[in-house]
Every structure is written in C-alpha cells, then in structure tokens.
Design a protein around this motif. Structure first.
Motif, PDB file in Angstrom:
ATOM      1  N   LYS A   5      39.089  45.957  31.656  1.00 22.58           N
ATOM      2  CA  LYS A   5      39.149  46.492  30.265  1.00 22.58           C
ATOM      3  C   LYS A   5      40.531  46.074  29.765  1.00 22.58           C
ATOM      4  N   ARG A  67      44.426  50.433  23.775  1.00 23.26           N
ATOM      5  CA  ARG A  67      43.761  51.562  22.904  1.00 23.26           C
ATOM      6  C   ARG A  67      42.529  50.854  22.072  1.00 23.26           C
ATOM      7  N   GLY A  70      39.980  49.904  24.363  1.00 24.19           N
ATOM      8  CA  GLY A  70      39.172  50.937  24.879  1.00 24.19           C
ATOM      9  C   GLY A  70      37.962  51.399  23.996  1.00 24.19           C
ATOM     10  N   GLU A  71      38.096  51.466  22.647  1.00 20.56           N
ATOM     11  CA  GLU A  71      37.305  51.734  21.434  1.00 20.56           C
ATOM     12  C   GLU A  71      36.294  50.795  21.553  1.00 20.56           C
ATOM     13  N   HIS A  73      35.313  49.033  23.791  1.00 22.02           N
ATOM     14  CA  HIS A  73      34.359  48.815  24.984  1.00 22.02           C
ATOM     15  C   HIS A  73      33.693  50.217  24.856  1.00 22.02           C
ATOM     16  N   GLN A  74      34.206  51.227  24.388  1.00 22.58           N
ATOM     17  CA  GLN A  74      33.285  52.455  24.315  1.00 22.58           C
ATOM     18  C   GLN A  74      32.222  52.264  23.221  1.00 22.58           C
ATOM     19  N   ARG A  75      32.356  51.472  22.138  1.00 22.56           N
ATOM     20  CA  ARG A  75      31.363  50.847  21.133  1.00 22.56           C
ATOM     21  C   ARG A  75      30.386  50.210  21.849  1.00 22.56           C
ATOM     22  N   ASP A  76      30.779  49.180  22.629  1.00 22.02           N
ATOM     23  CA  ASP A  76      29.758  48.235  23.326  1.00 22.02           C
ATOM     24  C   ASP A  76      28.928  49.079  24.181  1.00 22.02           C
ATOM     25  N   GLU A  77      29.713  49.988  24.901  1.00 23.00           N
ATOM     26  CA  GLU A  77      28.602  50.894  25.885  1.00 23.00           C
ATOM     27  C   GLU A  77      27.863  51.766  25.405  1.00 23.00           C
ATOM     28  N   GLU A  78      28.020  52.261  24.135  1.00 23.89           N
ATOM     29  CA  GLU A  78      27.174  52.901  23.247  1.00 23.89           C
ATOM     30  C   GLU A  78      25.965  52.235  22.741  1.00 23.89           C
ATOM     31  N   ARG A  81      23.789  51.188  25.691  1.00 21.81           N
ATOM     32  CA  ARG A  81      23.034  52.365  26.048  1.00 21.81           C
ATOM     33  C   ARG A  81      21.890  52.567  25.114  1.00 21.81           C
TER      34      ARG A  81
END
Ligand code: ADP
Length: 444
Positions: A5, A67, A70-71, A73-78, A81
């Motif tokens: 990350k 940061r 991280g954002e 990555h989180q968006r990618d993860e969502e 999913r």
C-alpha cells in the motif's frame, strides 16, 4: 499489504528527498566554487537547515501520499467487492442475463444464457442480438423497445423466441431494461431471460388432457340420451318405410306422378335421419379447439336440436326468447353447444317429475356480454350441492358423473366468459352463460 500500500508513497517521498538533498549539495558547491573559498561553518549550517526542511516536508508528503493511497485502496477494495457480489449474482441467477449495446452487439452474458443458446461467451461477443432472434420477432420486439424500454426505461415481461447455435428454436420470456449514461443518453440494454420450453410442453400436455376431458364429457352427454336418439331416429325410419311402401303401390298401379311424390318424401325423411346422425357425429368427433366469430342464436338452435331430443316425449315444453341482431362472439361452436346441451339435460332431469315442465332459452346482449339463459321450472338445485355445483364429481343423480358443470365452467372461462346459476323467479333454476362480444373486425 501495508508494504504494498505504501510503496508509491515511499518511492515518491524518496525521490523528493533525493532530489532535494542533491539540489542543496549541488547549489552549495556552486556557491563555494563561485566564491573560490573553502566552505565555512555557517554555510554547512545553512546546508543542514535546508536538509532538515527537505526531510520535514518529505515526512509531510509521505503522510499525505499514504493517506491518498489508503483512500484509493479502499475504493478499489469496495469496487472489487461490489464486482464480486455482482458476478456472484450474475452467475448464480437461474435465468439468463445478457447485456447489449443499443445497436445489438453483445457486451456481457452469464453462463445460463450461454447454455440456453449453446454458444460460448466468446462466440456471443462476436454476434449481434438479432442473429439469435428469428426474423419474425424483430418487428414485435422492436415495437416493445421503442414503446416501453425507450419511454419508461424497462419493458413488461414479454415472450419471444430464440434460435440456438444448432438451429433449433425455443420460446423465452424476458424483461428488457435500459441503461443510461451520466447525461441520460441511452447506453446499453440488459435483459433477464427465462427458457419457457418446459412450461410450454406442460401447457400443451394440460391442454391435451383438457381437450380429452371435454371430449369425454360430450360422449357422456350423448350417452345419456341414447334412448331418446333411438326414438328420434325411429320416426324418420318409420316414415321412410311408409313412403317407400306407398311409392311401390303407386308404381304397381302405374301412377308415376304419385309414386314420384312418395319417393321425394322418402328422400326427405332419409335426409332428416342423416342430419340427426351427422349432428351427433360432429358433436362427439375428436377435434382441436377451433374458435371462430359466431352467432349465439345459431349455436342455441344447433344445441337444442341435439339437447332437446326426447324432450317432447317426457312432456317438456321448450320456449324461446331470442333477441335478434346480437353481437357475434368468438367461440368454439361445438364446445358452447356442449355447455348448452349439458344445461338442457340438467334442466330436463330437474323437471322430469315436476308438475310444470317449461324450459326457456333466452339470449340478450349488454355492453360487455352476450348472455344466454337456460331456465327451468324444476325442483331447484339441491342444498347439498349448491356451493360446489361447478366442482368436478359433484352429483345428486344416481347415474350422474358430476362432470358436466365442471367442464362447462372450464369451457366458458376459456372463452373469457362466466357461468353461474340462480333460482328462477317462477320456481326452478336458471343458468346464465355470459360471453364477451367479439371485437370489431379491423378495416382492411
Ligand atoms: P351430473 O348431471 O352428472 O350430475 P352436472 O355437473 O351436470 O353433473 O350437475 C351436477 C349437479 O348439479 C346435478 O347432479 C344436480 O344435482 C345439480 N343441477 C344441475 N343443474 C340443475 C338444474 N337445472 N336444477 C337442479 N339441479 C341441477
């Protein structure tokens, strides 16, 4: 995961520190060269300050980049999913899913859709939706898309056919939905498609059983009046015998004119007997449902010619109250006759022992229906069967099968009509059959 990350943050911060520090060293060296003196303590302190500044800003940059990373990555993860959820739904659907461009090229489909058609997804992506739709459906489906999908964004569930890779054609049921882009312009369409071949086979089987039951009902109906039919046939046969004997006598006496008259009367009676047999034959003949635009009064007349056989001999008086110029109905003539013959037989049974035996057939029309009423002056419907009159195997007769009214109800409902019974105001029962009037013929 964390190392992955922050890899970009480390790199960019590292490059920033590298460049910053290199810049400080190079610019200090250039100053020393220009001045031509060895570096002083003060200039080293200046360099140190510059380095600290670069390192401090690098730490800030690193924190910001981490940061930001991280954002993302989180968006990618969502997204991943949600994509996985969508895939799961897509693949676990028991119906076919297909998405096409507005001009019919395939964009996506699930395994059920591919299996249904016998193509692989890769095969389908090279085809146009119209390639799989038999040409006779192009027009009707185009109308659904223009009038429903493009207007309100989705269609009603509709039926059409598809052509498999092996050339076989099968029926499907589907709903088509429009996808728009951010500006609201049509982007693509998707459809949820169900193969209804199995349902169609079952419907065809059920229709066959129904036809067979209706036919069995007709045979039973005719069986009930076999004695009456024998009697009815006996009359023309006896008359033929008489006229033939008379003709023979006139021939022996040499009166050709009188003999010819007697022979003509013999022929008339033979025709009468032939007509009775023909009517019976067409009534019990096995045939597919055949609905045509028909006149209710003509159907009533046909039905009474068969259904009232033997009525006179048991003292039944038939009255007619038929309205002229009734609207036509769309009907299978033999099936409606079957309903009426059944109602006539029941009415005759109900009056068999009564003092008054009047059977009235009426026809009339309202805005929504053409109505036939068969009323009798019999004993009325027994209380034990009044609530289950139209259910199969409900009978109060010793030799009854109790299927006549159940079959009648199924026939009338298949014609979009209704049948019900009510007490006759003058005593007895009246059965009312309502059929929808035929829609007007389109002007050519
Ligand atoms: P089935 O004639 O074999 O009994 P139906 O289904 O035609 O079978 O009739 C069911 C029952 O409904 C009859 O047994 C009789 O009790 C009652 N029913 C039918 N029509 C009449 C009628 N016009 N008057 C009195 N009872 C009737």
């Amino acid at each position: 995961m964390v190392a992955m990350k922050s890899r970009v943050a480390w790199r960019i911060s590292g490059i920033y520190v590298g460049f910053g520090e290199a810049w400080i060293v190079v610019s200090s060296m250039l100053v020393w060269l220009e001045v031509g003196q060895p570096p002083s303590l003060a200039s080293f302190l200046e360099m140190g300050k510059g380095s600290i500044f670069v390192l401090a800003t690098a730490v800030l940059l690193f924190a910001m980049l981490r940061r930001w990373e991280g954002e993302i990555h989180q968006r990618d993860e969502e997204l991943r999913r949600s994509e996985a959820r969508y895939r799961l739904l897509h693949e676990s659907l028991r119906d076919g899913f297909v998405q096409i461009t507005m001009d019919g090229r395939f964009l996506d489909c699930n395994a059920v859709y591919c299996d249904m058609l016998g193509y692989t997804a890769a095969d389908l992506l090279k085809l146009n939706y119209l390639d799989l739709t038999p040409p006779r459906w192009h027009g009707p489906e185009g109308v659904i898309i223009a009038k429903q999908v493009m207007v309100r964004g989705y269609s009603d569930v509709y039926e059409k056919e598809y052509c498999r890779k092996n050339g076989t054609i099968f029926p499907v049921e589907l709903r088509t939905i429009l996808v728009r882009d951010d500006t609201g312009a049509p982007l693509s369409m998707y459809a949820i498609v169900r193969d209804i071949s199995e349902r169609r086979t079952q419907e065809a089987r059920a229709a066959l059983v129904r036809e067979q039951l209706i036919h069995a009902g007709r045979v039973q109906e005719l069986g009930q009046v076999s004695a009456g039919i024998a009697h009815e046939l006996n009359q023309p046969l006896a008359a033929m015998q008489n006229y033939a004997a008379t003709a023979k006598r006139w021939i022996e006496r040499g009166d050709a004119v009188a003999a010819s008259e007697a022979i003509a009367k013999t022929c008339e009676q033979a025709k009468r007997a032939g007509d009775i047999i023909q009517r019976m034959r067409s009534f019990v003949e096995k045939r597919d449902t055949n609905k045509t635009r028909d006149d209710v009064n003509a159907i009533i007349r046909e039905a009474t010619a068969l259904g009232l056989i033997g009525a006179k001999s048991i003292g039944i008086e038939a009255r007619y109250n038929l309205a002229p110029d009734l609207p036509l109905v769309i009907a299978d003539r033999v099936q409606i006759e079957q309903v009426l013959v059944n109602l006539l037989h029941n009415a005759m049974d109900a009056m068999a022992e009564g003092p008054q035996r009047i059977l009235t057939l009426s026809s009339s029309a309202s805005a929504s229906a053409v109505e036939i009423i068969v009323s009798d002056t019999g004993k009325g419907i027994p209380a034990t069967v009044v609530d289950s009159l139209f259910q199969p195997f409900v009978t109060t007769k010793q030799s009854g099968m109790g299927i006549g009214l159940a079959i009648s109800k199924s026939i009338i409902e298949a014609h979009g009509g209704e049948i019900f019974a009510e007490p006759n105001p003058g005593g007895g029962t009246r059965f009312c059959v309502r059929l929808p009037p035929a829609p007007p013929l389109c002007e050519a």
